[in-house]
Design a protein around this motif. Sequence first.
Motif, PDB file in Angstrom:
ATOM      1  N   GLN C  87      -0.935  -6.779   3.893  1.00  0.00           N
ATOM      2  CA  GLN C  87       0.061  -5.723   3.637  1.00  0.00           C
ATOM      3  C   GLN C  87       0.974  -5.534   4.855  1.00  0.00           C
ATOM      4  O   GLN C  87       2.148  -5.218   4.686  1.00  0.00           O
ATOM      5  N   GLU C  88       0.463  -5.775   6.043  1.00  0.00           N
ATOM      6  CA  GLU C  88       1.346  -5.687   7.215  1.00  0.00           C
ATOM      7  C   GLU C  88       2.381  -6.823   7.189  1.00  0.00           C
ATOM      8  O   GLU C  88       3.506  -6.667   7.662  1.00  0.00           O
ATOM      9  N   MET C  89       1.985  -7.985   6.635  1.00  0.00           N
ATOM     10  CA  MET C  89       2.955  -9.070   6.463  1.00  0.00           C
ATOM     11  C   MET C  89       4.084  -8.639   5.525  1.00  0.00           C
ATOM     12  O   MET C  89       5.261  -8.916   5.775  1.00  0.00           O
ATOM     13  N   ALA C  90       3.726  -7.935   4.451  1.00  0.00           N
ATOM     14  CA  ALA C  90       4.755  -7.476   3.514  1.00  0.00           C
ATOM     15  C   ALA C  90       5.749  -6.562   4.222  1.00  0.00           C
ATOM     16  O   ALA C  90       6.957  -6.610   3.982  1.00  0.00           O
ATOM     17  N   LEU C  91       5.214  -5.720   5.105  1.00  0.00           N
ATOM     18  CA  LEU C  91       6.072  -4.810   5.868  1.00  0.00           C
ATOM     19  C   LEU C  91       6.996  -5.600   6.802  1.00  0.00           C
ATOM     20  O   LEU C  91       8.216  -5.404   6.825  1.00  0.00           O
ATOM     21  N   LEU C  92       6.403  -6.512   7.541  1.00  0.00           N
ATOM     22  CA  LEU C  92       7.170  -7.270   8.536  1.00  0.00           C
ATOM     23  C   LEU C  92       8.261  -8.130   7.897  1.00  0.00           C
ATOM     24  O   LEU C  92       9.394  -8.193   8.384  1.00  0.00           O
ATOM     25  N   THR C  93       7.924  -8.804   6.803  1.00  0.00           N
ATOM     26  CA  THR C  93       8.932  -9.662   6.173  1.00  0.00           C
ATOM     27  C   THR C  93      10.098  -8.829   5.641  1.00  0.00           C
ATOM     28  O   THR C  93      11.256  -9.223   5.777  1.00  0.00           O
ATOM     29  N   ASN C 297       1.243  -4.856  -1.930  1.00  0.00           N
ATOM     30  CA  ASN C 297       2.168  -5.599  -1.070  1.00  0.00           C
ATOM     31  C   ASN C 297       3.625  -5.416  -1.471  1.00  0.00           C
ATOM     32  O   ASN C 297       4.393  -4.789  -0.755  1.00  0.00           O
ATOM     33  N   CYS C 298       3.969  -5.981  -2.607  1.00  0.00           N
ATOM     34  CA  CYS C 298       5.354  -5.883  -3.091  1.00  0.00           C
ATOM     35  C   CYS C 298       5.636  -4.448  -3.492  1.00  0.00           C
ATOM     36  O   CYS C 298       6.691  -3.896  -3.205  1.00  0.00           O
ATOM     37  N   GLY C 299       4.675  -3.846  -4.182  1.00  0.00           N
ATOM     38  CA  GLY C 299       4.871  -2.479  -4.650  1.00  0.00           C
ATOM     39  C   GLY C 299       4.911  -1.483  -3.519  1.00  0.00           C
ATOM     40  O   GLY C 299       5.706  -0.543  -3.522  1.00  0.00           O
ATOM     41  N   GLY C 300       4.060  -1.670  -2.522  1.00  0.00           N
ATOM     42  CA  GLY C 300       3.933  -0.686  -1.469  1.00  0.00           C
ATOM     43  C   GLY C 300       4.580  -1.075  -0.151  1.00  0.00           C
ATOM     44  O   GLY C 300       5.712  -0.681   0.148  1.00  0.00           O
ATOM     45  N   ALA C 301       3.876  -1.892   0.616  1.00  0.00           N
ATOM     46  CA  ALA C 301       4.283  -2.140   2.003  1.00  0.00           C
ATOM     47  C   ALA C 301       5.678  -2.740   2.113  1.00  0.00           C
ATOM     48  O   ALA C 301       6.431  -2.420   3.040  1.00  0.00           O
ATOM     49  N   CYS C 302       6.039  -3.606   1.175  1.00  0.00           N
ATOM     50  CA  CYS C 302       7.355  -4.257   1.221  1.00  0.00           C
ATOM     51  C   CYS C 302       8.472  -3.223   1.245  1.00  0.00           C
ATOM     52  O   CYS C 302       9.417  -3.333   2.011  1.00  0.00           O
ATOM     53  N   SER C 343       3.734   5.841   1.389  1.00  0.00           N
ATOM     54  CA  SER C 343       3.418   4.616   0.664  1.00  0.00           C
ATOM     55  C   SER C 343       2.721   3.616   1.586  1.00  0.00           C
ATOM     56  O   SER C 343       1.828   2.884   1.164  1.00  0.00           O
ATOM     57  N   HIS C 344       3.131   3.607   2.843  1.00  0.00           N
ATOM     58  CA  HIS C 344       2.448   2.750   3.813  1.00  0.00           C
ATOM     59  C   HIS C 344       0.972   3.139   3.901  1.00  0.00           C
ATOM     60  O   HIS C 344       0.083   2.278   3.901  1.00  0.00           O
ATOM     61  N   ALA C 345       0.712   4.420   3.977  1.00  0.00           N
ATOM     62  CA  ALA C 345      -0.677   4.888   4.040  1.00  0.00           C
ATOM     63  C   ALA C 345      -1.459   4.427   2.814  1.00  0.00           C
ATOM     64  O   ALA C 345      -2.621   3.998   2.929  1.00  0.00           O
ATOM     65  N   CYS C 346      -0.853   4.502   1.655  1.00  0.00           N
ATOM     66  CA  CYS C 346      -1.544   4.067   0.432  1.00  0.00           C
ATOM     67  C   CYS C 346      -1.859   2.576   0.496  1.00  0.00           C
ATOM     68  O   CYS C 346      -2.930   2.139   0.044  1.00  0.00           O
ATOM     69  N   ALA C 347      -0.931   1.787   1.031  1.00  0.00           N
ATOM     70  CA  ALA C 347      -1.180   0.347   1.141  1.00  0.00           C
ATOM     71  C   ALA C 347      -2.329   0.083   2.116  1.00  0.00           C
ATOM     72  O   ALA C 347      -3.201  -0.756   1.863  1.00  0.00           O
ATOM     73  N   ILE C 348      -2.328   0.800   3.229  1.00  0.00           N
ATOM     74  CA  ILE C 348      -3.430   0.645   4.198  1.00  0.00           C
ATOM     75  C   ILE C 348      -4.757   1.028   3.547  1.00  0.00           C
ATOM     76  O   ILE C 348      -5.757   0.307   3.665  1.00  0.00           O
ATOM     77  N   ALA C 349      -4.769   2.160   2.846  1.00  0.00           N
ATOM     78  CA  ALA C 349      -6.006   2.597   2.192  1.00  0.00           C
ATOM     79  C   ALA C 349      -6.451   1.574   1.150  1.00  0.00           C
ATOM     80  O   ALA C 349      -7.650   1.321   0.991  1.00  0.00           O
ATOM     81  N   ALA C 350      -5.492   0.988   0.439  1.00  0.00           N
ATOM     82  CA  ALA C 350      -5.843  -0.038  -0.557  1.00  0.00           C
ATOM     83  C   ALA C 350      -6.539  -1.215   0.121  1.00  0.00           C
ATOM     84  O   ALA C 350      -7.535  -1.750  -0.388  1.00  0.00           O
ATOM     85  N   ALA C 351      -6.027  -1.601   1.281  1.00  0.00           N
ATOM     86  CA  ALA C 351      -6.675  -2.693   2.019  1.00  0.00           C
ATOM     87  C   ALA C 351      -8.050  -2.266   2.521  1.00  0.00           C
ATOM     88  O   ALA C 351      -9.037  -2.991   2.396  1.00  0.00           O
ATOM     89  N   MET C 352      -8.127  -1.083   3.084  1.00  0.00           N
ATOM     90  CA  MET C 352      -9.352  -0.634   3.759  1.00  0.00           C
ATOM     91  C   MET C 352     -10.491  -0.368   2.786  1.00  0.00           C
ATOM     92  O   MET C 352     -11.648  -0.443   3.151  1.00  0.00           O
TER      93      MET C 352
END
Lengths: 483, 483, 483, 483
Positions: C87-93, C297-302, C343-352
Motif C-alpha cells: 500500500q505504501e507503493m500505491a501511495l508513492l507511485t 491499494n487502488c481504492g485507498g492508498a493510491c 483513507s491512508h489509515a484505513c489502508a494501513i489498517a487493512a495491511a496490518m
Amino acid sequence: MALKTANEYIESIKKMSPHVYCGGKWVKNLLNNKITRSMVMANAAIYALAEDPKNKEVMVATSHLTGEPINRNLNVARSIHDLDMRQEMALLTSQTVGTCNYRCVGCDAINGLASTTWEMDRDLGTKYNDTFNKWLKYAQDNDLAVSGAITDAKGDRKKRPSQQDEPDTYIHLVEKRSDGIVVRGTKVSQSGAIGSHETLVLPGGALREGEEAFALAFAVQNSAPGITYICQYNAYSAEREYCEEEAELGNPIYGQRETSTMVFDNVFIPWERVFLCGETKYCGRLVSRFAKTHRMNCGGACKVGFADLIIGATVLAAEYNGVDKVSHIQEKIIDMVRLSETSHACAIAAAMRGREEPKGSGVFLPDDLFGNAAKLNIANGFWEIIKYAGDIGGGLVVTAPRLKDLENPEVGPMLKKAFSSAAPADKRLKVAKFLQHWSAGLHGPGTWHGAGAPQTQRFMFSVLTDFEAKKKMAKKIMGMKEE
Amino acid sequence: MALKTANEYIESIKKMSPHVYCGGKWVKNLLNNKITRSMVMANAAIYALAEDPKNKEVMVATSHLTGEPINRNLNVARSIHDLDMRQEMALLTSQTVGTCNYRCVGCDAINGLASTTWEMDRDLGTKYNDTFNKWLKYAQDNDLAVSGAITDAKGDRKKRPSQQDEPDTYIHLVEKRSDGIVVRGTKVSQSGAIGSHETLVLPGGALREGEEAFALAFAVQNSAPGITYICQYNAYSAEREYCEEEAELGNPIYGQRETSTMVFDNVFIPWERVFLCGETKYCGRLVSRFAKTHRMNCGGACKVGFADLIIGATVLAAEYNGVDKVSHIQEKIIDMVRLSETSHACAIAAAMRGREEPKGSGVFLPDDLFGNAAKLNIANGFWEIIKYAGDIGGGLVVTAPRLKDLENPEVGPMLKKAFSSAAPADKRLKVAKFLQHWSAGLHGPGTWHGAGAPQTQRFMFSVLTDFEAKKKMAKKIMGMKEE
Amino acid sequence: MALKTANEYIESIKKMSPHVYCGGKWVKNLLNNKITRSMVMANAAIYALAEDPKNKEVMVATSHLTGEPINRNLNVARSIHDLDMRQEMALLTSQTVGTCNYRCVGCDAINGLASTTWEMDRDLGTKYNDTFNKWLKYAQDNDLAVSGAITDAKGDRKKRPSQQDEPDTYIHLVEKRSDGIVVRGTKVSQSGAIGSHETLVLPGGALREGEEAFALAFAVQNSAPGITYICQYNAYSAEREYCEEEAELGNPIYGQRETSTMVFDNVFIPWERVFLCGETKYCGRLVSRFAKTHRMNCGGACKVGFADLIIGATVLAAEYNGVDKVSHIQEKIIDMVRLSETSHACAIAAAMRGREEPKGSGVFLPDDLFGNAAKLNIANGFWEIIKYAGDIGGGLVVTAPRLKDLENPEVGPMLKKAFSSAAPADKRLKVAKFLQHWSAGLHGPGTWHGAGAPQTQRFMFSVLTDFEAKKKMAKKIMGMKEE
Amino acid sequence: MALKTANEYIESIKKMSPHVYCGGKWVKNLLNNKITRSMVMANAAIYALAEDPKNKEVMVATSHLTGEPINRNLNVARSIHDLDMRQEMALLTSQTVGTCNYRCVGCDAINGLASTTWEMDRDLGTKYNDTFNKWLKYAQDNDLAVSGAITDAKGDRKKRPSQQDEPDTYIHLVEKRSDGIVVRGTKVSQSGAIGSHETLVLPGGALREGEEAFALAFAVQNSAPGITYICQYNAYSAEREYCEEEAELGNPIYGQRETSTMVFDNVFIPWERVFLCGETKYCGRLVSRFAKTHRMNCGGACKVGFADLIIGATVLAAEYNGVDKVSHIQEKIIDMVRLSETSHACAIAAAMRGREEPKGSGVFLPDDLFGNAAKLNIANGFWEIIKYAGDIGGGLVVTAPRLKDLENPEVGPMLKKAFSSAAPADKRLKVAKFLQHWSAGLHGPGTWHGAGAPQTQRFMFSVLTDFEAKKKMAKKIMGMKEE
C-alpha cells in the motif's frame, strides 16, 4: 368573542378530568403535576400570543364559517397568505415556548379534513363536510385547544393493520350504532392530547379495500369515557418531577415535548363527530393533505424557531466563554444559520406555491415538494445544529453540576469561583443547562420523527418529481430523438 | 417592436467585429469558430424562448420606461411577481441551453444600477439615474444582449486595488474629459461578453475613500476601440475546436460556459454611458444589490435548471443500464432532487420576501439571506449532484471512446456489441457523454464560483442575521434577565 | 537480473505492435501518439522508481519463487510487511506520476490468483498453481509490465451473463482445444493494457453453476492475435492530441488515466496461460480476493497520493493568490488532509490486520473491512478534496486562457499584467491548470469507480460485519436474556 | 500478585471516604448512592475483564519495572504491539460497560509522564523519572485505579492562566515546602475520579515562561485533605437517583459517564508524588504526548466500542419492528458500521505507525496524525451514528413510557398490547430505552469533547502535515522549477 385568554384556557383545564397516567402515578390535576403542568403552560403561552396586538396578523385569522376573528390554530387556509401566516405562526410559537405548539397537529388535521370531507361529499353525496363544519364552528366559537392523533402503534411493520396479531395496535371500528360508532385501539406519540379540549383522530395512512374498519376520522373530547393517556417518561421527566424548582431546568416553564400513548377502550363517538367512516379510498388523500401541511409547519418552520433559540444561546455561550471572536466559532454559527434558514425558505416556498385542493373546495394546501424539502432538510440539519451547540457550549453542557448547587453554602462558592469567566458562573451554567436540554436531550430524534420520519419525505420526492419532463429536457439538449 | 427574434440576434452579431483571441488564434467571425459560435447559439436560444407564447409570463415583461413588452433580461423588477418570474426565467433558460443565459449578469447589473443611481441622485443631486434610464430605454427598444463585468483580476489579494504593483489588475480611471472618461484594466471570467451588444461594467466590490479611481460604472459597446477579449481555453475547448462534428460533444450546440478575460486599454466612455464615477460610498451598495439579485438567479435558480438536466440524463442512464429499479440508485436520484429543489425553494423565498430598495425607488430586490442560501446550498449540492451523476452514469462516463467511433467500419461494430444493454450502444454512449460534460468537466468549480465563491455567502449570513433578537428569545425562555 | 530500467521498458514497448485505435485513428507506434505515449511514460516512471535506492524497501521485494529481488508490482505478499509496503507503493507511485501505476491491477490480480489457484489445486487436484507459478516466474524474470482485466462490458445489468442478448458483453469460452482455449468478448476500462507486456484476465464477478463458459482466468500477451484496444477519448484526450506542446497540460508528461475497451475476437490462449477454466465456484472467491487487495491499494492508498499532489498545489495557489493566511482557507486545507489521511489509515489498517488466506497457502491478503473502508472513504472524500481545490484555486481554474497564450506577443503581455499577483502570472496559471486537471476533469468519477463503485463496498460492509456479536454485546449491557 | 479482582476493588472502595457532593447531597458511601455506584460498578467490570483468561492479551501486560503481569491500564507501552493492544483494550472496555473505562485517562497520563519525565531527567538532570517510576511501581503492585485530571476550569478563554480574575480557575502552586508542595484550583470533567485510588494531575496545556506556578504534574490520593468532588448532575442523574430499580434505565448497571468538578483547596502533595514543578517548557510536550495517546484510545477506539453497542441494538430494534429487511434501513446500518470502523482503522494505524519518543526512553507513543484522525472522524461520525439509531429506533426512542409501567396492573396490559410487534412489548421498549440513552442523551456532546474538542484535532493536522513535501511533489509533476 372567539378568542380565549391564557387564563381562560387554564381555567378550562381545571374543569377537565382526563384519565392520565404518568411515570407510575395517576395524575388527578394536570396543573399539580410538574410534568403535565409544563404542557398546559406551553398551550397557555400560545393562547397568550394571540392576545398581543403585535402578533395579530400571524396569530389571528378570520373564520370562513362566521367571519369572526379566530385563533389561527383553528383556521382553514383559504389563500396563499393564510398558508404563509400559518408557517410564520409555527416559527413564532417555537421561538416563544421552545417546545410544541400543542395545537399545531390539530390545526393541520382541520385543514386536511376541510379539504377531504368536501371532496367526499362532492364525490359520494355524503354529509361529512357539513358535520365537520358544525364541529369546527363549535371549536372556533369556543377557541378550543385541539390536538391531532395520527400515528397508530402499528405493531409488526411487515403486516397490514388487519393482519396484526394484536388488533389494538391500530384504531379500529368495533360497532356501528344508530347514534354513533364504538372504537378501540392505540394512538402513540400524542403531543399535548392530555391538555387539549378535543382530539381529532385520523387514520395513520393510506388504506385498501377490505380495511374499512380502520378508515375512521372523528373528533373526541378530552376525558371521554374509555380513553387512557399514558405519558412518556424519560430522564427529562424524572428531572422535572424531582427538581426542587423549575428554574433549575433547561426549559423551565414549558419543558420538553410531552406526549402520551392514547388508548381507546371501546370509546363511543356520536355521528356528529364522525368525519369519515369506511371510505378507505379517501384515507390516503386525507393523510397526505394533513402531511403536506404538517411538514411545512411542524416539519419545517417550527424547527427553525427552535434553531433560533439554540443559535441565540450558542452565541451567548461563546460570549460568556470569551470565544465569540474566534473564526472557527463564527463559521459554525454561520452554518447553524444556514441550515435553519434553508428550511425556513422551503417552508415559505411551500406556502407560496400552495394551491386550492381540490379545485372548488376553497381550501388551500401548501406545495408538497417544498413542504417535504423543509422537513427533510431540517431533520438532518437539526442534528448538525445541536452538534455545533454542544461544541460551542463546551464540556459544561455535559458535565455541569446542578444549577441549584450554586446556592449551596459549601460548594456554591467553590463553583462560583471555578466557573467564573467572561460572565459570572450562574450565567454560564444557565446557558449550559439550556444547551444541554437541546443538545443532550430528546430534541434530536424528536425532530427527526416529528411530522414523519425522513424516509417518508424521501419517498414523496420520488412520487412528486416529474422525471419524464427532465428526461425530455436532457434529450433535447443532447439531440437525442424521442421514441 | 422591442423583441428581437433569434435570427435577428444572429444577424446583428455578424455585423460586429470584436477583438477576440481564442486558443492561439484571432477570431474574425464569431460564428465560424466552433467555440465562440456555441456562445452565440446559446444567446440565440434565449432570444427564441421569448418568441414562444407559452413562455410569455416568464420571458416577457413590461418596460416601466415605455410600457412596451420587453425581454425580461432587460427588465427592472417593480414587484414581488417580477422577482419571482426573474428566478423562474433563470430556471427555464438553464433547462433550455444547459449553459449560461449570457444576458443574466447584465440583467442583474441593470437592477443594481436602477436602484443605486436613483439613490445617488436623491442623495447627491446627480443625474445618473436619468442617464442610466436613457441607456436602458435604448437597450430595451433594440432588445440588446447585455453582459455584465464585475470581477476584476484582483492581483495580490492581500492588497487593496490602489496598492497593487500592477494597477491594471483592476479597472480604473485614466482620464476624465469633458466628453467622457478613459479607463483601463482587466475584468476576468466575463461570460458571453464577446457575443453581447453591450457590457455593463461595475466595480468589483466595496471601495474606500481614496479609491475614487476605481469607483466606476458604465456601459461599453462590444467592439469598442481598446477592448481585447482573450477567451478561456481548456480541454473542453480543444475537444470542440477539433471535433469532426458538434454532435460528438456533451452539450452539442450550446457548449460549456464561455468566458473571456476582458482587457481595457485606454477605452473611451462618453458621459452618456457613465453611471457612477468616483462615488466610492455607493460602490459597496451597488455591488451588494447586484449580488443579492445574482445569487438568487445565477447562484440559485440557474443551477436548479442544470440539475434538472443532469437528473433527467441520470435517470436515462439508469434505465439504459437496466438499474433504474435498484433501491440505492433511486435513493441517490432522490438526493439529487432534494438538493436541487432546496435551492429552488431558497430562490422562491428570496423573491417572495423581496422588497423595494431604497424605499421610493420603485425597484424591487430579493431578500438577501435567502438569496445567499440559494447559492450556498447549490454550490455544495451541485458537487453532490455531479457525484451521483458520475456514479449512476457508470465507468463509461470516464472511459468511453468517442461517439464517432461507433461509425467507424472496423471498431464501430465491436463497440455496438460491447456497449449494447437495455438500450442500444449509441444511446448509452450519448448519455455517458452528456454526463461526462457535467460530472467530469468544468461545471463543478464553475458553479462554485459563479455569483461569488461560497465564503462570500457565508460572510453575508453573519452580517444579515439578527443575533441580538435570537439571544433575547433564548434569554426569555431561560428566564435570564436582560442587562 | 530481474529489474528492468525505465529505458529498457521503453525499448521493449517499441518492439510490440498492439492493435490500438484511438480517437478515430489506428496507432502504429505508442510513443508517437501523444495520448498513448503518456501511458507509456507513466509506466516508465514506475520502473524508474525501483531503480532509486531510496525506494528499495517500498519498490523491491524478494521473489518467493526464486529468492531474487523483483519489482514489488510482481510480488506475492507473504507477510504483513509485504502488504504494508504494497500500500505504501500505491501511495508513492501516485505521488510520482499523478495518474495510474498501470501495473497495479496486475499486481493485485497476481495475488488473487496465487491464493485461489493454490486453493483449487488443494481442493480439486488441479495443477493451476503450478501453471500460474511458471508464468509468474517468467514475468518476474523479465520484469514484465502486467495489466489486469476484470470488468466485463456487462450489457443489461438486470440479466446474468448467459442471458444477455449480446454474449460478447462478457468474456466467454468459445472452444476448448487440446492445446488451449479460444475466448471472445469484451473487457472495458482497461487501464494501461495497451502498454503492458501481459494482461491477466479474470472473471468480472461471482458465477453460478451453468455459467462455466464465463469462468475463465488467463494471461494474454499484448498484441496477441484477435485483440483490439479501443482507447477512451474525451476532452482531455483532444486537448493532449492537439496541444502545441505537453507543457501546456495539467499533467504534462503522465497525463490522465488512459484506458481502453479491450475486444477479444476468438483469441487463442494456450493451456500454459490458463489459470481457471470452468470452476464457477472459485470465481467469486478469486474476484473478492483481488478486490480486497485492490481496494486497499487502488481504492485507498493510491488516491491518498493524488490528494497529496492536490493539497500541495492548493497550498501553492493560496500562496500565489495571497490568501494562504486566511482562516477559512486553512480550515479547508485541513479538511483535505483529514479526508486523505483517513483513507491512508484505513489502508494501513487493512495491511496490518491482513492474514494468510487460505491457511497454508503462504499468501497474505489484507483485511477486507478496512480495505473497503479505505476505498469508500476516499470515493466520497475525493469529491470533497477536488471541491476545495477548485474553491481555493479560484475562478481561474475554470476560466483561464491557454498557458501558451502567455507567450503570444500581442496577448501575452496583457495576460502577464492581468494575472500577476503574489507570484508572476505564469506560476499562477500553471497551478490553475494543474488544479483544473484534477478539479474540472475526469478524476472525480474516475476515483469513484476505480476498484469498484462504492455501492459494492457498502454491500461488503453488510456481509463482513458480525452483527450477531454486536447484538449480543448490547443485550448483555441491557440485561436482556438471550433466547 | 499485581492483579486485583473486581471484588477486591469494590472492597477497597468501601475503605475510602472522598468528599463527594452530588445533586444537592453529600455522598457518604459511593456504593449506596445510585449515581456514584454506577461509576464504581463500571470500574469493577474493567477489573473483572482482566480476570478472564480469554482477554489476557488485551488486558494484561508485563511491567517493565518488575517483569510482573499487570493490568494494561497501568502499563507503559514499550512496543508497537503494546500500542495496538492498548487501543484494542479501549474497544473491549467500551463494548463491555457502554461507558467510560475510568482508568483510561490515567493510563494515557502514565505514558505521557513516563516519556516526559525521562526527557526532563536527561535534559535537566532532575530525578522526576525515578520518582515517577517509584510511584508507578506502587500503583502496579497494588493494581490501583488511577484517574487523570487534565482540563482546568479555564475561566475567560481570551486570557492566559495568570491573567484570570479568578486564579482558582486553574490548578496552581501556592507554596513550595521542603516536604512537598501546596496546590489549589479546579479541574473539571473528571471522569471517575471519585472512585479511583489515585488521580494523576497534569497541566491543561502548553505554558510559557512566567507561568511556572501552573507547571505542575503530580499524583494525589483519593480523599486527600482539601479535595472536594462536585458531581455532574443532569436529567440522567435524576432518572437514576429516583428510579425504582436500575433495570428501568438505559444502561442499567454502568450508567452514563460520571464526572465531577474537582476542587483543590490548598492540598498538600509530598515530593514523592511530584513529577513536574515549574518546568514550563516541558508542559506542552507532556500534554501533547498524553493527548496523542488519548486520542487514539478515548478519542478513537473507545467510541468504536460504543458504536458496536448502538449498532447491535439498532439491528435488534429493526428486527423487533419488522423492518430489518428494508433496504434504506440496511443502508443506514451500513453507514453506522462504516463510520465506526473508519475510526477503528485510524486507531490501528496510529498504533502501527507509533514510535519510541524520545529516542532512548523506551516509551512508545502512537502516531499523532492518525490518532487525531481517529478522534476527529468519530466526533462527527458519532452524531451520525446516533442520528441513525434514533431513526431506526423509531418514535418510541422519544415517546416511550417508563419500562416499569409495563408491570402496572392497570396500564401494563394496555401497553403490552399497544407495543407488541414482531417481538413482545417489553423487548421493544427495552431496546428503545437503550437507544434513548445513546441517541437522546449525553453521549453526543460527550463524545465530541472527550479527548479534546475537534477544533484541537484540526489544528494538529495543520501542524503535523508536511506541506512543503506536498508542494514539491506537485511542482515536480507540473514541471515547475523550485526556487
